[in-house]
Scaffold this motif. Structure first.
Motif, PDB file in Angstrom:
ATOM      1  N   UNK A  32       0.820  -1.207   0.000  1.00  0.00           N
ATOM      2  CA  UNK A  32       0.000   0.000   0.000  1.00  0.00           C
ATOM      3  C   UNK A  32       0.862   1.270   0.000  1.00  0.00           C
ATOM      4  N   UNK A  33       1.969   1.248   0.736  1.00  0.00           N
ATOM      5  CA  UNK A  33       2.860   2.406   0.753  1.00  0.00           C
ATOM      6  C   UNK A  33       3.503   2.623  -0.614  1.00  0.00           C
ATOM      7  N   UNK A  34       3.932   1.539  -1.247  1.00  0.00           N
ATOM      8  CA  UNK A  34       4.548   1.664  -2.573  1.00  0.00           C
ATOM      9  C   UNK A  34       3.513   2.145  -3.579  1.00  0.00           C
ATOM     10  N   UNK A  35       2.316   1.566  -3.541  1.00  0.00           N
ATOM     11  CA  UNK A  35       1.241   1.993  -4.451  1.00  0.00           C
ATOM     12  C   UNK A  35       0.956   3.483  -4.269  1.00  0.00           C
ATOM     13  N   UNK A  36       0.858   3.929  -3.029  1.00  0.00           N
ATOM     14  CA  UNK A  36       0.619   5.342  -2.764  1.00  0.00           C
ATOM     15  C   UNK A  36       1.731   6.218  -3.315  1.00  0.00           C
ATOM     16  N   UNK A  37       2.965   5.787  -3.133  1.00  0.00           N
ATOM     17  CA  UNK A  37       4.094   6.569  -3.655  1.00  0.00           C
ATOM     18  C   UNK A  37       4.061   6.631  -5.184  1.00  0.00           C
ATOM     19  N   UNK A  38       3.637   5.552  -5.822  1.00  0.00           N
ATOM     20  CA  UNK A  38       3.575   5.525  -7.287  1.00  0.00           C
ATOM     21  C   UNK A  38       2.457   6.413  -7.838  1.00  0.00           C
ATOM     22  N   UNK A  39       1.353   6.542  -7.120  1.00  0.00           N
ATOM     23  CA  UNK A  39       0.156   7.151  -7.697  1.00  0.00           C
ATOM     24  C   UNK A  39      -0.296   8.467  -7.061  1.00  0.00           C
ATOM     25  N   UNK A  40       0.256   8.854  -5.933  1.00  0.00           N
ATOM     26  CA  UNK A  40      -0.182  10.054  -5.221  1.00  0.00           C
ATOM     27  C   UNK A  40       0.642  11.264  -5.659  1.00  0.00           C
ATOM     28  N   UNK A  41      -0.027  12.206  -6.300  1.00  0.00           N
ATOM     29  CA  UNK A  41       0.644  13.401  -6.795  1.00  0.00           C
ATOM     30  C   UNK A  41       1.253  14.279  -5.716  1.00  0.00           C
ATOM     31  N   UNK A  42       0.842  14.095  -4.478  1.00  0.00           N
ATOM     32  CA  UNK A  42       1.456  14.843  -3.377  1.00  0.00           C
ATOM     33  C   UNK A  42       2.806  14.240  -2.996  1.00  0.00           C
ATOM     34  N   UNK A  43       3.037  12.979  -3.374  1.00  0.00           N
ATOM     35  CA  UNK A  43       4.273  12.284  -3.014  1.00  0.00           C
ATOM     36  C   UNK A  43       5.279  12.263  -4.172  1.00  0.00           C
ATOM     37  N   UNK A  44       4.811  12.102  -5.394  1.00  0.00           N
ATOM     38  CA  UNK A  44       5.723  11.875  -6.529  1.00  0.00           C
ATOM     39  C   UNK A  44       6.793  12.950  -6.725  1.00  0.00           C
ATOM     40  N   UNK A  45       6.527  14.235  -6.500  1.00  0.00           N
ATOM     41  CA  UNK A  45       7.604  15.211  -6.730  1.00  0.00           C
ATOM     42  C   UNK A  45       8.850  14.969  -5.876  1.00  0.00           C
ATOM     43  N   UNK A  46       8.698  14.323  -4.721  1.00  0.00           N
ATOM     44  CA  UNK A  46       9.835  14.093  -3.823  1.00  0.00           C
ATOM     45  C   UNK A  46      10.834  13.084  -4.382  1.00  0.00           C
ATOM     46  N   UNK A  47      10.422  12.252  -5.322  1.00  0.00           N
ATOM     47  CA  UNK A  47      11.363  11.264  -5.873  1.00  0.00           C
ATOM     48  C   UNK A  47      11.339  11.194  -7.395  1.00  0.00           C
ATOM     49  N   UNK A  48      10.319  11.720  -8.054  1.00  0.00           N
ATOM     50  CA  UNK A  48      10.144  11.566  -9.498  1.00  0.00           C
ATOM     51  C   UNK A  48      10.588  12.830 -10.225  1.00  0.00           C
ATOM     52  N   UNK A  49      11.780  13.288  -9.906  1.00  0.00           N
ATOM     53  CA  UNK A  49      12.400  14.432 -10.573  1.00  0.00           C
ATOM     54  C   UNK A  49      11.523  15.688 -10.535  1.00  0.00           C
ATOM     55  N   UNK A  50      10.721  15.809  -9.487  1.00  0.00           N
ATOM     56  CA  UNK A  50       9.839  16.950  -9.346  1.00  0.00           C
ATOM     57  C   UNK A  50       8.513  16.816 -10.079  1.00  0.00           C
ATOM     58  N   UNK A  64      -3.831   9.920 -17.899  1.00  0.00           N
ATOM     59  CA  UNK A  64      -3.064  10.385 -16.753  1.00  0.00           C
ATOM     60  C   UNK A  64      -1.984  11.324 -17.260  1.00  0.00           C
ATOM     61  N   UNK A  65      -1.369  12.061 -16.361  1.00  0.00           N
ATOM     62  CA  UNK A  65      -0.259  12.947 -16.712  1.00  0.00           C
ATOM     63  C   UNK A  65       0.658  13.117 -15.513  1.00  0.00           C
ATOM     64  N   UNK A  66       1.934  13.340 -15.818  1.00  0.00           N
ATOM     65  CA  UNK A  66       2.897  13.823 -14.838  1.00  0.00           C
ATOM     66  C   UNK A  66       3.240  15.224 -15.301  1.00  0.00           C
ATOM     67  N   UNK A  67       3.143  16.187 -14.390  1.00  0.00           N
ATOM     68  CA  UNK A  67       3.378  17.578 -14.756  1.00  0.00           C
ATOM     69  C   UNK A  67       4.529  18.154 -13.937  1.00  0.00           C
TER      70      UNK A  67
END
Length: 166
Positions: A32-50, A64-67
């Motif tokens: 569940x933690x990994x899924x949340x990190x993969x899909x939660x836009x509040x978390x992704x900027x911390x590891x997904x190059x912003x 979907x989009x990554x912005x």
């Protein structure tokens, strides 16, 4: 962490070699933690190059989009969604001209329990299929290694891999 690259021939009017990138790692976290990190836009900027993820309700067929910086960096369509287990989506990158020139490809994240007893640890794999062989695919592979290493670091330490500790 392991990475592999597999080359196959795709028969089209002109034969184009393609490659499949695979990055696998063990993470001390729950599915569940990994899924949340993969899909939660509040978390992704911390590891997904912003990049901030925008998945909506993760329904099959949904866009979907990554912005970042007010623009789309990655766009695609959800192909499969099994919360806590598997996310498969098309991938179209827009952050650089060489990436934007690539054909639509497919990225699959799989979250599985280890085959041996490892309490509190899951295995995460990222498979990126349908990329033309070449330097851009090699750079994308390094990007996946950095992104998934950042996800692992964030979940295991609570701090981003890059930047000051939290």
């Amino acid at each position: 962490m392991t990475t592999t690259q597999t080359t196959t021939q795709v028969t089209t009017p002109t034969t184009t070699p393609t490659t499949t990138l695979t990055v696998q790692l063990a993470v001390r976290a729950t599915p569940e933690q990994v899924w949340g990190a993969l899909t939660d836009g509040a978390v992704t900027p911390a590891y997904y190059l912003g990049f901030e993820a925008h998945y909506g309700d993760l329904s099959v067929g949904e866009s979907y989009a990554y912005t970042a910086g007010g623009g789309d960096m990655i766009t695609g369509e959800v192909l499969e969604s099994q919360p806590g287990r598997r996310l498969r989506a098309t991938f179209e990158g827009h952050w650089a001209p060489d990436v934007a020139a690539l054909p639509t490809s497919v990225v699959t994240f799989s979250i599985v329990e280890p085959p041996m007893p490892m309490p509190g640890v899951i295995f995460l794999s990222c498979v990126h299929e349908g990329l033309p062989e070449g330097e851009t695919a090699r750079q994308l592979e390094l990007g996946w290694v950095a992104i998934l290493s950042g996800l692992k670091t964030l979940l295991e330490t609570g701090a981003p891999m890059i930047g000051p500790p939290a």
